[in-house]
Design an enzyme around this catalytic site. Structure first.
Site: not given
Ligand code: GRF
Length: 186
Positions: A13, A144, A103, A101, A84
């Protein structure tokens, strides 16, 4: 022309939000890179008519395949959004201060390997934190730990669940991540 590589592993998203934000900018183009063939982010990329590359562990860690894609497409900035896997040293070295990134916590709290998605929000709730937020940071070879570019905060409310907190955090992400990207490419 600025080319931005968006790495995502799941829903995507944020990836969609970033692409939509730059929709009026013909000088900014995107490439989506994903390590999961079934990830929803690939459907989003197809709908948005953004090219996508799917890669596996061997491509990423055991060869220069992914780096080759980035170089071939003249990528200027790498944006991780719900990606990930740890970024390998060859990519970090090839793109110094060009990988960022997001987080979903106020790092250094609730970061590190295994801390992603609702696991982060569950840990925040279990710790009884009064606030949480987002951290946008440069990527180095640890999870991170790179230099922080921006943090934004939100309250943790008494009846929050991991899902309700995640929704508040996502709203912060959608508001801030495109703006940080815009600043970095200008
Ligand atoms: C987000 O909350 C981001 O901070 C984390 O993973 C989530 C990804 O959400 N690293 P999306 O796939 O962009 O909906």
């Amino acid at each position: 022309m600025t080319t931005i590589a968006l790495f995502a592993s799941g829903s995507g998203s944020n990836t969609e939000n970033i692409i939509q934000y730059f929709a009026g900018r013909p000088d900014v183009r995107f490439l989506v890179l994903c390590n999961k063939p079934e990830a929803v982010v690939l459907q989003r990329a197809a709908r948005l008519q953004v090219p996508a590359v799917v890669f596996n562990r061997q491509d990423f860690y055991g060869s220069a395949t992914v780096l080759g894609e980035l170089v071939a497409r003249s990528v200027d900035l790498i944006v991780l959004a719900g990606f990930l896997w740890l970024v390998p040293a060859n990519l970090v070295k090839a793109y110094p201060h060009k990988i960022i990134n997001i987080h979903p916590s106020l790092l250094p709290k609730f970061g590190g390997q295994g801390m992603y998605g609702n696991k982060v929000h569950q840990a925040v709730l279990a710790a009884g934190e009064a606030e949480s937020g987002i951290t946008i940071h440069y990527v180095d070879e640890q999870y991170d730990e790179g230099r922080i570019i921006l943090q934004a905060r939100c309250p943790v409310l008494p009846h929050d669940t991991a899902d309700s907190l995640a929704a508040r955090i996502h709203a912060l992400e959608y508001a801030h991540y495109p703006l940080v990207i815009q600043q970095l490419i200008e």
